[in-house]
Write an enzyme that holds these catalytic residues in place. Structure first.
Site, PDB file in Angstrom:
ATOM      1  N   CYS A 186       0.818  -1.224   0.000  1.00 17.56           N
ATOM      2  CA  CYS A 186       0.000   0.000   0.000  1.00 17.56           C
ATOM      3  C   CYS A 186       0.840   1.258   0.000  1.00 17.56           C
ATOM      4  O   CYS A 186       1.831   1.346   0.714  1.00 17.56           O
ATOM      5  CB  CYS A 186      -0.843   0.077   1.264  1.00 17.56           C
ATOM      6  SG  CYS A 186      -1.908  -1.308   1.472  1.00 17.56           S
TER       7      CYS A 186
ATOM      8  N   ARG B  32     -12.240   0.363  -6.249  1.00 13.27           N
ATOM      9  CA  ARG B  32     -11.931   0.217  -4.829  1.00 13.27           C
ATOM     10  C   ARG B  32     -11.445   1.543  -4.231  1.00 13.27           C
ATOM     11  O   ARG B  32     -11.527   1.774  -3.041  1.00 13.27           O
ATOM     12  CB  ARG B  32     -10.831  -0.851  -4.711  1.00 13.27           C
ATOM     13  CG  ARG B  32     -10.459  -1.196  -3.331  1.00 13.27           C
ATOM     14  CD  ARG B  32      -9.567  -2.418  -3.260  1.00 13.27           C
ATOM     15  NE  ARG B  32      -9.525  -2.867  -1.901  1.00 13.27           N
ATOM     16  CZ  ARG B  32      -8.654  -2.442  -0.996  1.00 13.27           C
ATOM     17  NH1 ARG B  32      -7.732  -1.592  -1.341  1.00 13.27           N
ATOM     18  NH2 ARG B  32      -8.710  -2.876   0.238  1.00 13.27           N
TER      19      ARG B  32
END
Ligand code: XMP
Length: 498
Positions: free
Chosen positions: A317, A413
């Site tokens: 991430c 998302r």
């Protein structure tokens, strides 16, 4: 000694797992007595509190089956068409022990070089030969390593080396028990299962029966009320996702859906969970991701059956760097779980799990289960082929917010507008070959049980009670303490990831 939970987590500092350390409790029981059973949603219980991430390099049918076998759960990703996702869900739900999840087929005109390459890429040593090169084609033979390992001309077609004299079983009448009996009696390794026209439909193997019998609970451990494996699937929150949920539930018989968003506190998610609870009673919905108690409250009030917690803590991430929003994972789990657990809604700590110690911390801080991507990526059950990079066997692992994954469709998302510029919130790369989930998870579970024993907690609920009563003390660690807690002053050592 040490601090209570409110003292440590009430200071305005964002801690992640490595920043905190638990002080030991008193041991008066064996590690084997620790019970890690917990609810992953309001209604679904897991014997092993581990869930695999809905990522396209982590969870398809093979991973979902393996996770259920070890007592956890896999959540099938949705970076694909509805038909493709449904196929994975159905494959996992219809799976029986001892059967290969996706049997690999080739045409008789393929060569020994093709099978050798497959062995290298996927670690597979046997291939079904069908006229179409696919499942559903007419079964012509099987090729295992024994058929070609002395063949020197790699261009030899498989039709010349395959074993055509096969014992097969009929799809309509076969059961797992019968397949195992046939394999035992014939002393063969593989049993192709065919339809009335001789078309290959499934493959049972001796090795898989042996492996399933060795599972920690003596067979598939996560079984849904319908008697089939417990399987989850991720969806988005757009209008088309309503159709997806209906198909996944009505046709795929999926047990739980995950509303997959990096920032779940949105009106889209609230209306999606309300829609699902209204239209599909009995289908549990995991909402998220959230990292604060106010986000958690909004989704719980909307009907969430569990919360996925974590923002920017995942190994791939970059959300915290790109968007400046998120929270240290230990702090996020601690605060969301205080609220959610008081309302009977389980928290799934998602991302940032690097080792068994991180799992112990997540659970003891209030999570009911942990969700992992990188831990399971690179295993035999993860999608994709192995490749060799500088002599190291690796598999691809990528963030769903990486440019590569978003190009395939996962930008929803990240609430990203498909018309505008794509901003990556994740990276794409590779991880080492980690062996097999079925073999490795039992070690992970045992390590977590030993952690709980050191805490003096016999169960997850016990650990929460100790933390909330102030009996469980913890501290933050300095950088030097963290370095000391890791491996140091060694000239050389071997570090295994499990
Ligand atoms: P680990 O640390 O287990 O994390 O590899 C997996 C979790 O990371 C999240 N995820 C992402 N987060 N950008 C992000 O900010 C991404 O590209 C991305 N892809 C996955 C997700 O919650 C997953 O379960």
């Amino acid at each position: 000694d040490g601090f209570t939970g409110p003292e440590l987590f009430g200071q305005g500092v964002s801690y992640t797992y490595d920043d905190v350390i638990f002080l030991p409790g008193h041991i008066n029981f064996g590690a084997h007595e620790v019970d890690l059973t917990s609810y992953v949603t309001r209604n679904i219980k897991l014997r092993t509190p581990l869930v695999s991430s809905p990522m396209d390099t982590v969870t398809e049918a093979g991973m979902a089956v393996a996770m259920a076998a070890v007592g956890g759960m896999g959540v099938i990703h949705y970076n694909n068409s509805l038909e493709e996702q449904l196929h994975e869900v159905k494959t996992a739900k219809n799976h029986s022990p001892g059967f290969v999840v996706h049997p690999v087929c080739m045409q008789p005109t393929a060569t020994v070089a093709d099978v050798a390459a497959l062995k290298e890429r996927r670690g597979l040593s046997s291939v079904c030969i069908t006229d179409t090169g696919k499942v559903g084609g007419k079964l012509l033979g099987m090729v295992t390593t024994r058929d070609w390992d002395f063949v020197t001309d790699l261009h030899t077609p498989l039709s010349e080396v395959m074993t055509a004299d096969l014992e097969t079983a009929e799809y309509d009448t076969i059961t797992a028990e019968k397949a195992m009996q046939l394999l035992k009696a014939s002393k063969r390794g593989k049993l192709p299962i065919v339809g009335a026209g001789g078309e290959l439909l499934a493959l049972a193997t001796r090795a898989l029966f042996r492996e399933d019998a060795r599972m920690p609970f003596g067979g598939p451990a996560s079984v849904a009320p319908d008697g089939r494996l417990l399987v989850g699937a991720a969806v988005g929150t757009r209008d088309a996702d309503r159709e997806r949920v209906a198909a996944l539930r009505d046709v795929g018989h999926v047990d739980v859906v995950v509303l997959d968003s990096s920032q779940g506190d949105s009106t889209f998610q609230v209306s999606m969970v309300q829609h699902i609870k209204r239209e599909h009673p009995g289908l549990d919905v995991i909402c998220g991701n959230v990292v604060t108690s106010w986000q958690a409250r909004r989704l719980i009030e909307a009907g969430a059956d569990a919360l996925r917690v974590g923002m920017g803590s995942g190994s791939i991430c970059t959300t915290q760097e790109v968007c400046a929003v998120g929270r240290g994972q230990a702090t996020a789990v601690y605060h969301t779980a205080r609220l959610a657990n008081s309302l009977g809604v389980p928290v799934i700590a998602d991302g940032g799990i690097q080792n068994s110690g991180n799992v112990v911390k997540a659970l003891a801080l209030g999570a009911s289960a942990v969700m992992c991507g990188s831990l399971f990526a690179g295993t035999a059950e993860a999608p994709g082929d192995y490749q060799s990079v500088n002599g190291v066997r690796v598999k691809k692992y990528r963030g769903m917010g990486s440019l590569e994954a978003m190009t395939k469709g996962s930008e929803v998302r990240y609430h990203s507008d498909t018309q505008s510029l794509k901003i990556a919130q994740g990276v794409s790369g590779t991880v080492r070959d980690k062996g097999s989930v079925r073999r490795n998870v039992p070690y992970m579970v045992q390590a977590v049980k030993q952690g709980f024993q050191d805490l003096g907690a016999k169960s997850i609920a016990d650990a929460w009670q100790r933390l909330d009563s102030g009996e469980q003390r913890l501290e933050s660690r300095t950088g030097a303490a963290q370095a000391e807690g890791g491996i140091h002053d060694m000239h050389s050592y071997e570090k295994k990831s499990w």
